[in-house]
Design a protein around this motif. Structure first.
Motif, PDB file in Angstrom:
ATOM      1  N   ILE A  74       0.839  -1.200   0.000  1.00 24.85           N
ATOM      2  CA  ILE A  74       0.000   0.000   0.000  1.00 24.85           C
ATOM      3  C   ILE A  74       0.873   1.249   0.000  1.00 24.85           C
ATOM      4  CG2 ILE A  74      -1.617   1.345   1.391  1.00 24.85           C
ATOM      5  CD1 ILE A  74      -2.864  -1.323   2.280  1.00 24.85           C
ATOM      6  N   SER A  75       1.914   1.237   0.831  1.00 27.50           N
ATOM      7  CA  SER A  75       2.826   2.383   0.855  1.00 27.50           C
ATOM      8  C   SER A  75       3.552   2.540  -0.468  1.00 27.50           C
ATOM      9  CB  SER A  75       3.845   2.214   1.990  1.00 27.50           C
ATOM     10  OG  SER A  75       3.220   2.257   3.250  1.00 27.50           O
ATOM     11  N   LEU A  76       3.900   1.417  -1.097  1.00 27.09           N
ATOM     12  CA  LEU A  76       4.600   1.468  -2.385  1.00 27.09           C
ATOM     13  C   LEU A  76       3.694   2.008  -3.488  1.00 27.09           C
ATOM     14  CD1 LEU A  76       7.256   0.717  -3.846  1.00 27.09           C
ATOM     15  CD2 LEU A  76       6.267  -1.538  -4.289  1.00 27.09           C
ATOM     16  N   LYS A  77       2.415   1.704  -3.431  1.00 29.55           N
ATOM     17  CA  LYS A  77       1.487   2.151  -4.465  1.00 29.55           C
ATOM     18  C   LYS A  77       1.099   3.626  -4.309  1.00 29.55           C
ATOM     19  CE  LYS A  77      -0.863  -2.320  -5.069  1.00 29.55           C
ATOM     20  NZ  LYS A  77      -2.143  -3.055  -4.845  1.00 29.55           N
ATOM     21  N   LYS A  78       0.771   4.035  -3.086  1.00 27.79           N
ATOM     22  CA  LYS A  78       0.115   5.320  -2.881  1.00 27.79           C
ATOM     23  C   LYS A  78       0.983   6.376  -2.227  1.00 27.79           C
ATOM     24  CE  LYS A  78      -4.377   3.037  -2.412  1.00 27.79           C
ATOM     25  NZ  LYS A  78      -5.594   2.847  -1.561  1.00 27.79           N
ATOM     26  N   GLY A  79       2.121   5.996  -1.693  1.00 26.03           N
ATOM     27  CA  GLY A  79       2.921   6.953  -0.942  1.00 26.03           C
ATOM     28  C   GLY A  79       3.746   7.873  -1.810  1.00 26.03           C
ATOM     29  N   PRO A  80       4.247   8.962  -1.232  1.00 26.85           N
ATOM     30  CA  PRO A  80       5.187   9.834  -1.937  1.00 26.85           C
ATOM     31  C   PRO A  80       6.550   9.158  -2.087  1.00 26.85           C
ATOM     32  CG  PRO A  80       4.910  10.554   0.325  1.00 26.85           C
ATOM     33  CD  PRO A  80       3.928   9.444   0.112  1.00 26.85           C
ATOM     34  N   ALA A  81       7.507   9.856  -2.679  1.00 26.67           N
ATOM     35  CA  ALA A  81       8.800   9.256  -3.026  1.00 26.67           C
ATOM     36  C   ALA A  81       9.512   8.683  -1.803  1.00 26.67           C
ATOM     37  CB  ALA A  81       9.679  10.290  -3.715  1.00 26.67           C
ATOM     38  N   ARG A  82       9.539   9.441  -0.698  1.00 25.46           N
ATOM     39  CA  ARG A  82      10.232   8.973   0.505  1.00 25.46           C
ATOM     40  C   ARG A  82       9.596   7.694   1.042  1.00 25.46           C
ATOM     41  NH1 ARG A  82      14.470   7.789   3.472  1.00 25.46           N
ATOM     42  NH2 ARG A  82      14.165   8.090   5.720  1.00 25.46           N
ATOM     43  N   GLU A  83       8.283   7.649   1.069  1.00 22.34           N
ATOM     44  CA  GLU A  83       7.589   6.458   1.575  1.00 22.34           C
ATOM     45  C   GLU A  83       7.797   5.265   0.645  1.00 22.34           C
ATOM     46  OE1 GLU A  83       3.085   5.112   3.011  1.00 22.34           O
ATOM     47  OE2 GLU A  83       3.495   7.170   2.358  1.00 22.34           O
ATOM     48  N   ARG A  84       7.819   5.502  -0.671  1.00 21.78           N
ATOM     49  CA  ARG A  84       8.056   4.405  -1.616  1.00 21.78           C
ATOM     50  C   ARG A  84       9.460   3.826  -1.457  1.00 21.78           C
ATOM     51  NH1 ARG A  84       5.728   7.993  -5.393  1.00 21.78           N
ATOM     52  NH2 ARG A  84       7.774   8.245  -6.397  1.00 21.78           N
ATOM     53  N   ASP A  85      10.429   4.696  -1.213  1.00 30.46           N
ATOM     54  CA  ASP A  85      11.800   4.217  -0.993  1.00 30.46           C
ATOM     55  C   ASP A  85      11.871   3.307   0.225  1.00 30.46           C
ATOM     56  OD1 ASP A  85      12.624   5.618  -3.177  1.00 30.46           O
ATOM     57  OD2 ASP A  85      13.577   7.247  -2.069  1.00 30.46           O
ATOM     58  N   LEU A  86      11.233   3.737   1.318  1.00 29.68           N
ATOM     59  CA  LEU A  86      11.252   2.937   2.545  1.00 29.68           C
ATOM     60  C   LEU A  86      10.491   1.628   2.366  1.00 29.68           C
ATOM     61  CD1 LEU A  86      10.677   5.776   5.161  1.00 29.68           C
ATOM     62  CD2 LEU A  86      12.776   4.472   4.830  1.00 29.68           C
ATOM     63  N   ALA A  87       9.366   1.683   1.647  1.00 27.27           N
ATOM     64  CA  ALA A  87       8.595   0.462   1.406  1.00 27.27           C
ATOM     65  C   ALA A  87       9.400  -0.529   0.566  1.00 27.27           C
ATOM     66  CB  ALA A  87       7.280   0.808   0.715  1.00 27.27           C
ATOM     67  N   SER A  88      10.163  -0.033  -0.409  1.00 26.19           N
ATOM     68  CA  SER A  88      11.016  -0.911  -1.225  1.00 26.19           C
ATOM     69  C   SER A  88      12.072  -1.578  -0.370  1.00 26.19           C
ATOM     70  CB  SER A  88      11.669  -0.100  -2.347  1.00 26.19           C
ATOM     71  OG  SER A  88      10.708   0.527  -3.157  1.00 26.19           O
ATOM     72  N   ASN A  89      12.654  -0.796   0.537  1.00 29.59           N
ATOM     73  CA  ASN A  89      13.662  -1.344   1.452  1.00 29.59           C
ATOM     74  C   ASN A  89      13.052  -2.405   2.360  1.00 29.59           C
ATOM     75  OD1 ASN A  89      15.900  -1.755   3.051  1.00 29.59           O
ATOM     76  ND2 ASN A  89      16.320   0.399   3.363  1.00 29.59           N
ATOM     77  N   ALA A  90      11.865  -2.126   2.875  1.00 32.37           N
ATOM     78  CA  ALA A  90      11.197  -3.072   3.766  1.00 32.37           C
ATOM     79  C   ALA A  90      10.840  -4.369   3.037  1.00 32.37           C
ATOM     80  CB  ALA A  90       9.940  -2.433   4.360  1.00 32.37           C
TER      81      ALA A  90
END
Length: 431
Positions: A74-90
Motif C-alpha cells: 500500500i505504501s509502495l502504491k500510494k505513498g510519496p517518493a520517501r515512503e516508496r523508498d522505505l517500502a522498497s527497502n522493507a
C-alpha cells in the motif's frame, strides 16, 4: 548461487523472552501505516526497517507475512517518493527473511510489477531498483524470472543512453550494478542466446567513462567468468526505426570463442592496471571477515553479491545476516562455528584410600590418651567389650570399612572395564 532455491522450514532464531515486546512494537507500527498522515507512515516504516535490520525476526515474519506484505505494498502504491523508498527497502528485508517458498514467490509476484513500473517512470529510483534486485534474487521460482527482470533493467539502461547528465549517469550506474548482481546468480547455459548480444562491446565502451568505469568493469568480469561469451558478443539491432549495432571487440570478422576470451582477458588486465576506481582492489579481495571467521570469496560472482548486500544492508546489517540468516549464509556457502562452553575435565585419582574414624565411649581403654587403638601389639590387655567393638568396626564382613573397601574395588573394576571398552570402540571406528 541464488537463495531462491534454498528455502526450507522457518528457523526459530528469536529469543522467546525478547519476541513479545518486539512483536507488539511491530504491530503498533503496522497500525501506524494505515494512518492518513504521511509523516506517521514514514516514521513507522523507518522503525520497522530498523527492527528488521538489527535483529532477525524470522518467527514473527512467518506468522504475519500477509499483513507485512500488503501494508508495505500500500505504501509502495500510494505513498510519496520517501515512503516508496522505505517500502522498497522493507520489502527487500522481508524477502531476505521469509523462508516459506510459497510466501516468497507471492512476494515476488505482488511486488515486482510495481517496482518495474517505478523503473519505467525514469525517476530517481535507486531504492526501488535495489529492492527489485533483492526480491528477484531471493524469491524467484526459476532462471526465466531472473532473466526477465534483467531484461527490464537492460531496457532501462539503454533509455537515454546518449544523455550525459549527472542524474542519468548515476541512474545508469545503479541499473548496471543491479543487472550484474542478477547475472551473478545465473549459469551461462541458462542465459538466452539472443537477449544479451552486444553487451561486451557496450560495457567496453563505458570503460572510458570515469563514473561508469567501475560498474562496467564489474560487468565484464562477470561475463568473462560466466563463460558463455558468444551470448554477449556479436551485433544487436535494438529498434526498427534506428538500428543500434554493437561490434565485436575481438575483431570484425567471425572470431572464435577462444580468441574472444583472449581479447577480453587482455582488456580486463589493461583496465585493472590503470583502474580509475577501487575496483581493482575490490576484485583482488578473496575473503571477508565475519567475527572471528572469514567468508572465502572464490568467484567474482560472490564478490559482486557481497558488494550489493553491503550496499543494501550496510556493513553491520550484513554481518548480522551472515551470523543469523541461513539464506544469506547459503549464498556464500558459509557456516558459523559454534564455540562450545569450556568443559570441566574430570581427573581420575591415581590412588584412593578408605578412612573410617571411630570415637570410643568415655572411660574405655581406647579413649586413654597416648594409646593407639589400632596397634595390635599395644592392645593385648584391652577388654572383651572393646575388642568386640574393634572387631565390628574393622574385621567383620558387615563392618563399615569393609563395605567401603568393597565399593572402592567395584568402582576401580568398573573404570578399568570402561577404559578397555573405549579402547576397543576406537579401534573399530578406525577401520
Amino acid at each position: 548461487m541464488t537463495a531462491g532455491k534454498m528455502r526450507g522450514e522457518a528457523d526459530d532464531g528469536d529469543s522467546a523472552a525478547a519476541l513479545p515486546s518486539i512483536s507488539m512494537r511491530i504491530d503498533h507500527y503496522l497500525d501506524e501505516l494505515l494512518k492518513k498522515k504521511v509523516s506517521k507512515r514514514v516514521d513507522a516504516l523507518t522503525s520497522i526497517i530498523r527492527i528488521l535490520s538489527s535483529r532477525m525476526q524470522t518467527e514473527f515474519v512467518e506468522k504475519n507475512f500477509a499483513t507485512l506484505l500488503y501494508r508495505f505494498l500500500i505504501s509502495l502504491k500510494k505513498g510519496p517518493a520517501r515512503e516508496r523508498d522505505l517500502a522498497s527497502n522493507a520489502l527487500g528485508l522481508l524477502a531476505m527473511t521469509i523462508h516459506c517458498r510459497d510466501k516468497a514467490h507471492e512476494l515476488y509476484n505482488e511486488s515486482t510489477p510495481l517496482l518495474s513500473k517505478a523503473l519505467n517512470s525514469n525517476s530517481n529510483t535507486s531504492k526501488e531498483l535495489d529492492g527489485l534486485a533483492i526480491i528477484t534474487f531471493f524469491c524467484n521460482e526459476n532462471s526465466m524470472e531472473v532473466e526477465n527482470m534483467m531484461q527490464i533493467i537492460w531496457d532501462n539502461i539503454h533509455q537515454g543512453s546518449d544523455s550525459t547528465a549527472t542524474g542519468n549517469t548515476d541512474r545508469k550506474m545503479c541499473l548496471i550494478s543491479a543487472w550484474s548482481f542478477l547475472l551473478s546468480t545465473l549459469d551461462g547455459w541458462r542465459l538466452s542466446c539472443r537477449c544479451w548480444k552486444g553487451a561486451i562491446s557496450y560495457f567496453s565502451r563505458l570503460l572510458e567513462d570515469e563514473v561508469l568505469h567501475g560498474v562496467a568493469l564489474e560487468a565484464l568480469f562477470l561475463i568473462y567468468e560466466n563463460g558463455s561469451l558468444h551470448k554477449f558478443s556479436g551485433d544487436l539491432v535494438r529498434s526498427k526505426d534506428e538500428a543500434v549495432q554493437y561490434t565485436n571487440i575481438a575483431a570484425e570478422n567471425n572470431s572464435s570463442t577462444m580468441e574472444l576470451k583472449e581479447e577480453i582477458d587482455k582488456l580486463l588486465k589493461n583496465n585493472i592496471s590503470d583502474s580509475k576506481s577501487d575496483v581493482s582492489k575490490y576484485f583482488q579481495e578473496k575473503s571477508q571477515k565475519i567475527g572471528k571467521q572469514e567468508v572465502v570469496l572464490s568467484t567474482y560472482a560472490q564478490r559482486v553479491q557481497l558488494k550489493f548486500f553491503k550496499k543494501f544492508l550496510g556493513s553491520e546489517g550484513f554481518d548480522l545476516h551472515m551470523r543469523e540468516n541461513e539464506l544469506v549464509r547459503d549464498v556464500f556457502e558459509f557456516r558459523m562455528k559454534v564455540e562450545s562452553a569450556p568443559r570441566c575435565e574430570l581427573y581420575e585419582a591415581e590412588e584412593e584410600k578408605i578412612a573410617k574414624r571411630y570415637i570410643p565411649p568415655a572411660g574405655s581403654i581406647a579413649s586413654i590418651p597416648g594409646v593407639d587403638y589400632e596397634d595390635d601389639g599395644m592392645l593385648v590387655y584391652i577388654s572383651r567389650r572393646d575388642r568386640g567393638i574393634r572387631q565390628r568396626i574393622y574385621k567383620s564382613k558387615n563392618a563399615p570399612i569393609s563395605k567401603a573397601r568393597t565399593q572402592l574395588r567395584n568402582k576401580k573394576r568398573t573404570q578399568a572395564q570402561e577404559r578397555h571398552l573405549g579402547y576397543f570402540i576406537s579401534e573399530e571406528e578406525e577401520f
